[in-house]
Design a protein around this motif. Structure first.
Motif, PDB file in Angstrom:
ATOM      1  N   HIS A  68       0.838  -1.213   0.000  1.00  0.00           N
ATOM      2  CA  HIS A  68       0.000   0.000   0.000  1.00  0.00           C
ATOM      3  C   HIS A  68       0.871   1.262   0.000  1.00  0.00           C
ATOM      4  CE1 HIS A  68      -3.780  -1.995   0.172  1.00  0.00           C
ATOM      5  NE2 HIS A  68      -3.615  -2.512   1.380  1.00  0.00           N
ATOM      6  N   GLN A  69       1.957   1.218   0.758  1.00  0.00           N
ATOM      7  CA  GLN A  69       2.857   2.374   0.788  1.00  0.00           C
ATOM      8  C   GLN A  69       3.498   2.603  -0.577  1.00  0.00           C
ATOM      9  OE1 GLN A  69       5.533   1.298   3.944  1.00  0.00           O
ATOM     10  NE2 GLN A  69       4.195   2.067   5.570  1.00  0.00           N
ATOM     11  N   VAL A  70       3.872   1.509  -1.224  1.00  0.00           N
ATOM     12  CA  VAL A  70       4.437   1.637  -2.581  1.00  0.00           C
ATOM     13  C   VAL A  70       3.415   2.222  -3.538  1.00  0.00           C
ATOM     14  CG1 VAL A  70       5.303   0.331  -4.559  1.00  0.00           C
ATOM     15  CG2 VAL A  70       6.103  -0.211  -2.259  1.00  0.00           C
ATOM     16  N   GLN A  71       2.151   1.791  -3.412  1.00  0.00           N
ATOM     17  CA  GLN A  71       1.099   2.331  -4.265  1.00  0.00           C
ATOM     18  C   GLN A  71       0.922   3.831  -4.056  1.00  0.00           C
ATOM     19  OE1 GLN A  71      -2.706   0.488  -3.702  1.00  0.00           O
ATOM     20  NE2 GLN A  71      -3.627   1.502  -5.452  1.00  0.00           N
ATOM     21  N   GLU A  72       0.995   4.262  -2.805  1.00  0.00           N
ATOM     22  CA  GLU A  72       0.881   5.698  -2.524  1.00  0.00           C
ATOM     23  C   GLU A  72       2.031   6.471  -3.158  1.00  0.00           C
ATOM     24  OE1 GLU A  72       0.667   6.061   1.673  1.00  0.00           O
ATOM     25  OE2 GLU A  72      -1.397   5.297   1.831  1.00  0.00           O
ATOM     26  N   GLU A  73       3.227   5.889  -3.109  1.00  0.00           N
ATOM     27  CA  GLU A  73       4.376   6.548  -3.730  1.00  0.00           C
ATOM     28  C   GLU A  73       4.191   6.649  -5.239  1.00  0.00           C
ATOM     29  OE1 GLU A  73       7.885   4.505  -2.601  1.00  0.00           O
ATOM     30  OE2 GLU A  73       7.757   5.049  -0.477  1.00  0.00           O
ATOM     31  N   LEU A  74       3.677   5.577  -5.850  1.00  0.00           N
ATOM     32  CA  LEU A  74       3.436   5.613  -7.295  1.00  0.00           C
ATOM     33  C   LEU A  74       2.409   6.679  -7.653  1.00  0.00           C
ATOM     34  CD1 LEU A  74       3.381   1.789  -8.174  1.00  0.00           C
ATOM     35  CD2 LEU A  74       5.166   3.460  -8.711  1.00  0.00           C
TER      36      LEU A  74
ATOM     37  N   LYS B 149       3.130  14.053  -9.865  1.00  0.00           N
ATOM     38  CA  LYS B 149       4.251  14.890 -10.266  1.00  0.00           C
ATOM     39  C   LYS B 149       4.418  14.890 -11.782  1.00  0.00           C
ATOM     40  CE  LYS B 149       6.959  14.451  -6.010  1.00  0.00           C
ATOM     41  NZ  LYS B 149       8.218  13.963  -5.399  1.00  0.00           N
ATOM     42  N   TYR B 150       4.200  13.717 -12.398  1.00  0.00           N
ATOM     43  CA  TYR B 150       4.292  13.639 -13.861  1.00  0.00           C
ATOM     44  C   TYR B 150       3.225  14.510 -14.520  1.00  0.00           C
ATOM     45  CZ  TYR B 150       3.252  11.791 -18.485  1.00  0.00           C
ATOM     46  OH  TYR B 150       2.963  11.672 -19.814  1.00  0.00           O
ATOM     47  N   LYS B 151       1.997  14.455 -14.017  1.00  0.00           N
ATOM     48  CA  LYS B 151       0.932  15.279 -14.583  1.00  0.00           C
ATOM     49  C   LYS B 151       1.249  16.754 -14.400  1.00  0.00           C
ATOM     50  CE  LYS B 151      -2.251  14.125 -16.216  1.00  0.00           C
ATOM     51  NZ  LYS B 151      -2.531  13.822 -17.633  1.00  0.00           N
ATOM     52  N   ASP B 152       1.842  17.100 -13.264  1.00  0.00           N
ATOM     53  CA  ASP B 152       2.213  18.494 -13.035  1.00  0.00           C
ATOM     54  C   ASP B 152       3.272  18.941 -14.049  1.00  0.00           C
ATOM     55  OD1 ASP B 152       2.199  20.969 -11.375  1.00  0.00           O
ATOM     56  OD2 ASP B 152       4.257  20.368 -10.969  1.00  0.00           O
ATOM     57  N   ALA B 153       4.269  18.078 -14.290  1.00  0.00           N
ATOM     58  CA  ALA B 153       5.299  18.413 -15.287  1.00  0.00           C
ATOM     59  C   ALA B 153       4.692  18.509 -16.683  1.00  0.00           C
ATOM     60  CB  ALA B 153       6.402  17.349 -15.264  1.00  0.00           C
ATOM     61  N   GLU B 154       3.732  17.633 -16.974  1.00  0.00           N
ATOM     62  CA  GLU B 154       3.065  17.670 -18.279  1.00  0.00           C
ATOM     63  C   GLU B 154       2.284  18.972 -18.451  1.00  0.00           C
ATOM     64  OE1 GLU B 154       0.825  14.259 -20.821  1.00  0.00           O
ATOM     65  OE2 GLU B 154      -0.183  14.842 -18.965  1.00  0.00           O
ATOM     66  N   ASN B 155       1.612  19.412 -17.388  1.00  0.00           N
ATOM     67  CA  ASN B 155       0.866  20.678 -17.454  1.00  0.00           C
ATOM     68  C   ASN B 155       1.814  21.858 -17.646  1.00  0.00           C
ATOM     69  OD1 ASN B 155      -1.558  19.336 -17.102  1.00  0.00           O
ATOM     70  ND2 ASN B 155      -1.530  19.559 -14.886  1.00  0.00           N
TER      71      ASN B 155
END
Length: 627
Positions: free
Chosen positions: A246-252, A258-264
Motif C-alpha cells: 500500500h505504501q508503494v502504491q501511494e508513492e506511485l 508529479k508527472y501530470k504536473d510536469a506535463e501541465n
C-alpha cells in the motif's frame, strides 16, 4: 559445461538423486541442502552444501548453472508422520519448520526459474525416468538410465491409503496447506496425485477398525489447530507485506501526480511559445549558415549577361521560425527580372572543399568530390515528379511561366511557408554577416520583390498530405474518413482537419447488372450511388473545425455537419449550405474539389473494396452542383 545442482530438504534423498544422475551420465552434480543443518554448515563455511538462496543472491552465479528443486508436498509430509509417532507439540513444531522450509525452497526456485525445474519427492521416487526425460527436454541433455538407488519405501504400509485420504481432507480445510499444495502444483506444472475414496475404503475394510478413523481424524484436527497457532507469525508477516505494498502504491500515485504536473507545465510553456510566435511572426533563428558562389561563367557568356549576379548556394542548419522548422535546408537563389528566384533540388551536393557547409550538415570527412544531402522541401510537387529541380518564382515566359505557376500552386503547406520565409532568411543572413563576392544590396532588393509578389498571389488551399482514418463498408453504405494534415487556407491553419465522404444506397456490381436500367446509361456513377454526402465531424470528437460548424445530425461516431446530395434529381441541402459563411463554403468546396481531382489516389491502397474512380466521379458532380 552445465553445472547441475540438486536442492532438497531431504539430504539423503538429494544424495540418492545425485548418484542416479551421475549413473545416467551427468557430470558436475552437486547437492545443495535446504535444511537447518545445511544452513548452519554454510554459515560455518563448509564446502559442497548450502542453501540455494546463497546462489540466488550471489553475483558469481553462472548462466550455465542448472538446478533441480525437490519439494515435499503437504500430502507427502502428512503421510510421512503417522499419528502416535511423536507428541503433538513436537509434531506442530516440526510441521511449522517444514512449512517454512518448503515455502523458502519454492521462493528460491522462482528466483532461479529460468535455470531450474521443480519436482516432488513422489515424482522422484516413483517416476525418475520421467524426471530424466524432462531434464533432457528442458536443457537438451542426453541422460539415460533407470531408477536404481532411489528409495520407494515411502509408499509401503497398508494404512497409507486411508491416512492419505484423511490428509487430503485436512489439506482442503487448511488454507495454508491448501495454498502450498496449489503453489506446488502451479510451479511443478502438474496436479499432485491423490488417494481415491475406493482406495481409502479398501484400506478401512482391511483394518476393520472404525475407531481408528475417528482417532486419526481427531489427532489430525488437533495438529491442525496447533499448526494454525504456529503459522500466526507467517500471517502477520503477510499483513506487513500488504501494508508495504500500500505504501508503494501511494508513492506511485505521488509520482503520477508529479508527472501530470510536469506535463501541465510543459503544455503551458508550449502555449506561451505559440503565443510568442503569433506576436512575432517574423521571428527567425538558425544555428549556422553557409553560402557558396556557384561558377556560372559559361552560362552567363551564352546569355550575354555578364553583369547578372551569380547563383548562390545556401546551406542552413537548425532553422526555427513561426511555422517553419528545418534541421537541414539547402537551396539556390538567382535573380531574374529584378526578382529573387529560389531553386530547390531533390538532393543538394556538398563539395569536398566546402568545409563550412560540411560542418553545417554534420557530414563526415569528405572522401569523394561531393556528397548528397536532403533539401528542405518536405513534399516534392507532383507536377515536377520527373524533374530534378524546380524554380520557385512568379515570373517567366511561355511554358516556363506556366510550369512555375503550377509548381507554386502545388507546394504543400509547410513548403509554401518555407518559400515565403526565404526572402527574410537570406536578407537576415546577409545583414548579419556580409559575404565576400556577393552583391548583398542586389540580393536584398530582389528578395523584397519576391516577398511582395508572393503576397499578391491568390490564397490557395494547401496541406501536407491526406491519410485514411477509416473506410466503413456496410452492405448499402460506405464512407471514407479522411484527415488533412496541416491544412491552411492562407488565414487559418488546422493541424488535422477531418472530413468524411459518404455514399448511401450503394449498388453493388452484381445488383447493378441484374437490376432495372437507369436513364443515365453514360453516367458511370449510376452503379455506385446516387446519394452521396459530405460529413464534417468534430476534430478528435471535441473541437469545432470552423466557426459556422453546427450539429446537423448524429451517428455512431458522434455529432457532425452533413450536406446531402441527390444526383438523379440534381438537388442538395441548400439550407444547410447557406448557413455557412462564404469563406467556409470555399473551404469545404475546395477540399472536396481537390479530392475529386486525383488526391484520393494517395489512399487507394488502403481501401477495403471499390475504387477511387467511383468516389472521384461522384464528388466531381457534387462540386459542380455547388457552383
Amino acid at each position: 559445461m552445465m553445472n547441475l545442482y540438486v536442492v532438497s530438504t531431504d539430504q539423503h534423498l538429494g544424495e540418492q538423486v545425485a548418484d542416479a544422475l551421475r549413473d545416467a551420465g551427468a557430470d558436475d552434480v552437486v547437492v545443495l541442502g535446504h535444511s537447518e543443518e545445511a544452513r548452519a554448515g554454510v554459515n560455518r563455511g563448509s564446502a559442497g552444501h548450502g542453501r540455494v538462496a546463497g546462489v540466488r543472491r550471489s553475483s558469481s552465479a553462472k548462466k550455465n548453472d542448472r538446478y533441480i528443486f525437490i519439494v515435499q508436498s503437504p500430502q507427502e509430509k502428512l503421510l510421512e508422520a503417522l499419528p502416535g509417532e511423536t507428541s503433538d507439540q513436537a509434531f506442530a513444531q516440526d510441521l511449522t519448520a517444514w512449512f517454512d522450509e518448503q515455502a523458502e525452497l519454492l521462493s528460491d526456485y522462482e528466483a532461479q526459474r529460468g535455470q531450474a525445474i521443480l519436482v516432488t519427492q513422489t515424482q522422484v521416487k516413483l517416476g525418475f525416468d520421467d524426471v530424466l526425460h524432462r531434464i533432457n527436454q528442458t536443457w537438451r541433455a542426453r541422460l539415460s538410465g533407470g531408477t536404481a538407488g532411489i528409495s520407494q519405501s515411502a509408499e509401503a504400509g497398508d494404512d497409507k491409503p486411508l491416512v492419505g485420504y484423511l490428509a487430503q481432507g485436512l489439506i482442503q480445510h487448511t488454507p495454508k496447506l491448501k495454498q502450498l499444495t496449489a503453489r506446488i502444483e502451479r510451479l511443478a506444472g502438474n496436479t499432485l496425485a491423490g488417494v481415491s475414496v475406493v482406495d481409502a475404503m479398501q484400506a478401512y475394510r482391511q483394518k476393520n477398525q472404525q475407531q481408528v478413523l475417528k482417532t486419526e481424524l481427531e489427532s489430525l484436527q488437533q495438529r491442525n489447530y496447533d499448526l494454525e497457532a504456529q503459522l500466526k507469525d507467517a500471517t502477520e508477516e503477510g499483513e506487513l507485506i500488504l501494508l508495504q505494498l500500500h505504501q508503494v502504491q501511494e508513492e506511485l500515485e505521488n509520482y503520477f501526480l508529479k508527472y501530470k504536473d510536469a506535463e501541465n507545465r510543459h503544455e503551458t510553456l508550449a502555449y506561451r511559445w505559440r503565443q510568442m510566435l503569433a506576436l512575432h511572426p517574423d521571428y527567425v533563428v538558425y544555428e549556422s549558415v553557409s553560402v557558396e558562389v556557384l561558377d556560372d561563367t559559361d552560362e552567363q557568356d551564352e546569355l550575354n549577361e555578364p553583369n547578372e549576379p551569380q547563383i548562390l548556394q545556401w546551406y542552413f542548419k537548425g532553422l526555427e521560425s513561426a511555422g517553419v522548422s528545418r534541421q537541414q535546408l539547402a537551396f539556390q537563389t538567382f535573380i531574374e527580372a529584378g526578382m529573387l528566384g529560389v531553386r530547390f533540388n531533390k538532393t543538394a551536393s556538398l563539395t569536398a572543399g566546402d568545409t563550412n557547409a560540411s560542418e553545417s550538415f554534420n557530414t563526415q570527412s569528405l572522401t569523394d568530390d561531393e556528397v548528397s544531402v536532403p533539401t528542405g522541401l518536405t513534399h516534392w510537387p507532383d507536377v515536377a515528379e520527373e524533374l530534378d529541380q524546380i524554380d520557385c518564382i512568379p515570373a517567366g515566359r511561355g511554358e516556363i511561366k506556366v510550369l512555375r505557376a503550377t509548381v507554386l500552386r502545388d507546394l504543400s503547406a509547410s513548403d509554401w511557408a518555407l518559400l515565403k520565409l526565404i526572402p527574410k532568411l537570406v536578407t537576415q543572413a546577409l545583414e548579419e554577416r556580409p559575404r565576400e563576392g556577393v552583391d548583398a544590396e542586389a540580393i536584398v532588393a530582389a528578395a523584397k520583390r519576391l516577398a511582395e509578389a508572393l503576397d499578391r498571389l491568390p490564397q490557395a488551399l494547401r496541406h501536407d498530405g491526406v491519410r485514411l482514418k477509416n473506410h466503413q463498408t456496410n452492405p448499402d453504405y460506405e464512407h471514407l474518413w479522411l484527415v488533412f494534415e496541416n491544412l491552411t487556407d492562407g488565414v487559418s491553419t488546422w493541424p488535422a482537419f477531418e472530413l468524411r465522404l459518404g455514399a448511401s444506397n450503394v449498388i453493388s456490381n452484381n445488383t447493378a447488372k441484374s437490376g432495372t436500367k437507369t436513364n443515365a446509361k453514360s453516367d458511370a456513377t449510376a452503379n455506385f450511388t446516387q446519394h452521396p454526402k459530405v460529413e464534417i465531424p468534430l476534430i478528435d470528437g471535441q473541437t469545432k473545425p470552423f466557426e459556422g460548424w453546427f450539429e446537423e445530425s448524429v451517428d455512431d461516431f458522434g455529432a457532425k455537419w452533413e450536406l446531402r446530395f441527390d444526383l438523379k434529381k440534381q438537388i442538395f441541402d441548400a439550407g444547410v449550405w447557406n448557413e455557412l459563411a462564404p469563406a467556409e463554403q470555399v473551404l469545404v468546396k475546395g477540399l472536396v474539389g481537390q479530392l475529386s481531382h486525383g488526391l484520393l489516389k494517395t489512399v487507394e491502397s488502403d481501401l477495403k473494396r471499390g475504387n477511387i474512380g467511383q468516389w472521384e466521379r461522384v464528388f466531381g458532380q457534387c462540386v459542380a452542383m455547388l457552383g
